[in-house]
Scaffold this active site. Structure first.
Site, mmCIF file in Angstrom:
data_model
loop_
_atom_site.group_PDB
_atom_site.id
_atom_site.type_symbol
_atom_site.label_atom_id
_atom_site.label_comp_id
_atom_site.label_asym_id
_atom_site.label_seq_id
_atom_site.Cartn_x
_atom_site.Cartn_y
_atom_site.Cartn_z
ATOM 1 N NE ARG A 239 62.689 21.585 143.098
ATOM 2 C CZ ARG A 239 61.925 21.828 142.181
ATOM 3 N NH1 ARG A 239 60.618 21.452 142.737
ATOM 4 N NH2 ARG A 239 62.018 22.686 141.196
ATOM 5 C CG ASP B 109 52.874 26.988 139.324
ATOM 6 O OD1 ASP B 109 52.674 27.005 138.226
ATOM 7 O OD2 ASP B 109 53.330 26.680 140.271
ATOM 8 N NE ARG C 156 49.175 25.125 140.136
ATOM 9 C CZ ARG C 156 49.444 24.816 141.308
ATOM 10 N NH1 ARG C 156 48.578 24.978 142.486
ATOM 11 N NH2 ARG C 156 50.783 24.059 141.506
HETATM 12 C C1 S3P Z 1 57.885 23.903 139.333
HETATM 13 C C2 S3P Z 1 58.252 25.085 138.474
HETATM 14 C C3 S3P Z 1 57.255 25.769 137.664
HETATM 15 C C4 S3P Z 1 55.772 25.353 138.170
HETATM 16 C C5 S3P Z 1 55.581 24.188 138.392
HETATM 17 C C6 S3P Z 1 56.470 23.526 139.539
HETATM 18 C C7 S3P Z 1 58.913 23.152 139.950
HETATM 19 O O1 S3P Z 1 57.256 25.171 136.075
HETATM 20 O O2 S3P Z 1 54.833 26.003 137.104
HETATM 21 O O3 S3P Z 1 54.122 24.010 138.938
HETATM 22 O O4 S3P Z 1 58.663 22.431 140.989
HETATM 23 O O5 S3P Z 1 60.114 23.292 139.448
HETATM 24 P P1 S3P Z 1 58.526 25.764 135.299
HETATM 25 O O6 S3P Z 1 59.835 25.806 135.912
HETATM 26 O O7 S3P Z 1 58.396 25.165 133.848
HETATM 27 O O8 S3P Z 1 58.032 27.374 135.009
#
Ligand code: S3P
Length: 439
Positions: A32, A321, A393
């Site tokens: 981000r 995660d 993971r």
């Molecule tokens: C993430 C959101 C999660 C997570 C991913 C990273 C993010 O996915 O599993 O590793 O950075 O917004 P989801 O939002 O699809 O659950």
């Protein structure tokens, strides 16, 4: 010559985990920071940037789109923002690598540009569902074509006028929420996103830090188009998800006492702490502070005998995660652990329920899959051969379980660990793991 041959690890029970270590920067925040830095006016400095393949792929995409990004030192980036309307299109496909976050957030952002784009990914990402972003973005006025089944590549048409919508997410997903908020920066009117369970709020917090007016609370966010992002400094905290492997390993290896320094403690990420404590773990939080607007703390974890627990409901998105690591903990615990409400695990970098079930079974664990979770019966583990299915993971979680195996464990297909945790093997050895790359 670059070799694409699959790599493997040979892992054996190590010594107790001791000392103090710092894991790399947060993956979600690093993605981000590059994205908002690119769209901001001015120069954004990022420290603690994750030098992983996923986040580097995102930086490369923005370089392709005409953004100058410098790397003055390891884990540092200087992003010369081009403003909300300053990206330049390219006919070349934009490669998101293994990163679902990269592709889904970019889908929202690129749907609002004046130019067409194509997003592609690696073999794993090419099997991940994209309808969850395509449908709401289409409601906003975007035009996105996917391969059969709503899979990548995504062909995104430019020159569309987007309008804000009010959208209730069918599945809790920070990626989908973020895609809509990023599209909403360009949309006419208000974009409102509601979630069935609160998910990580980094996009919301970072938009606010870049000066965009946004209202958010757990489970919902709203913003309007037509403002500007102003460059800022982003200090990325250490990734809780990377710390997770060490939290479990030190909990299950007798004699361990390990300090993980300055770990990101955003409550939408730390569900594993709740789960492990429910199982009897001894984890203390020290030196609580703040870094880049995010809570951080040292986590001091001591070995403790774990017992089974029930994990589901609201806790699931807060540890989405960390289930592979939790499965490893459950395999080393006494009694049964039951995981429910976690069907999303089946559409991550691999089907993580099936991958952990197969991997732990290969080490002798008793585990039964459910459509939305698993029942894991803890007990003695043996040596053997397990496959990470190319999922970072899964590879690291199996290495954690192997610390309690009676013999040597070979873990196949571990190259993808570099997507989220470059240097895991060296840090793991430093902490006390016995883990070596196989030829
Ligand atoms: C993430 C959101 C999660 C997570 C991913 C990273 C993010 O996915 O599993 O590793 O950075 O917004 P989801 O939002 O699809 O659950």
């Amino acid at each position: 010559m670059t070799s694409f041959a699959p790599q493997h690890w040979i892992v054996a029970p190590g010594r107790p985990l001791r000392g103090s270590l710092r894991v790399p920067g947060d993956k979600s925040v690093s993605h981000r920071a590059v994205m908002l830095g690119a769209l901001a006016e001015g120069t954004t400095r990022i420290t603690g940037f994750l030098e992983g393949e996923d986040t580097r792929a995102t930086a490369r995409v923005f370089q392709r789109l005409g953004v100058r990004i410098e790397a003055p030192g390891p884990s540092e980036r200087v992003v010369h923002g081009v403003g909300l309307h300053g990206l330049r299109g390219t006919a070349e496909p934009l490669d998101c690598g293994n990163a679902g976050t990269g592709m889904r957030l970019l889908a929202g952002l690129l749907a609002a540009q004046a130019f067409d784009s194509t997003l592609v990914g690696d073999a794993s990402l090419s099997k991940r569902p994209m309808r969850r972003v395509i449908e709401p973005l289409t409601q906003m006025g975007a035009r996105i074509d996917a391969a059969d089944g709503g899979l990548p590549p995504l062909r995104i048409r430019g020159g569309r006028r987007l309008r804000g919508i009010e959208y209730a997410l069918p599945v809790a997903s920070a990626q989908v929420k973020s895609a809509l908020l990023l599209a909403g920066l360009y949309a006419e009117g208000e974009t409102v996103v509601r979630e069935p369970h609160p998910t990580r709020d980094y996009t919301e917090r970072m938009l606010a830090a870049f000066g965009w007016p946004i209202a958010f609370a757990p489970g919902q966010a709203r913003l309007s188009g037509g403002h500007r992002l102003r460059a800022t400094e982003v200090a990325v905290p250490a990734d809780f998800s990377s710390a997770a492997f060490f939290l479990v390993a030190a909990s299950v290896v007798p004699g361990s006492e390990l300090r993980l320094e300055a770990v990101g403690m955003n409550p939408r990420r730390t569900g594993l702490l709740t789960a492990l404590r429910r199982m009897g773990a001894d984890i203390r939080e020290e030196n609580a502070g703040e870094q880049g607007g995010e809570p951080v703390a040292d986590l001091v974890v001591r070995h403790a005998p774990l017992h089974g627990a029930e994990i589901g409901g609201e806790l699931v998105p807060d540890m989405i995660d960390e289930f592979p690591a939790l499965f490893a903990a459950a395999a080393c615990a006494e009694g049964r652990t039951v995981v429910r409400d976690a069907a999303e695990l089946r559409v991550k970098e691999s089907d993580r329920i099936a991958a952990m079930a197969a991997g732990l079974r290969a080490l002798g664990a008793g585990i039964e899959e459910h459509p939305d979770g698993a029942t894991i019966v803890g007990g003695p583990l043996r040596g053997g051969r397990a496959d990470s299915r190319g999922d970072h993971r899964i590879a690291m979680s199996l290495a954690v379980a192997a610390q309690r195996a009676a013999g040597e464990v070979r873990i196949d297909d571990v190259a993808n660990v570099a997507t989220s945790f470059p240097g895991f093997d060296a840090l793991a050895r430093e902490a006390g793991f016995c883990l070596h790359p196989g030829e």
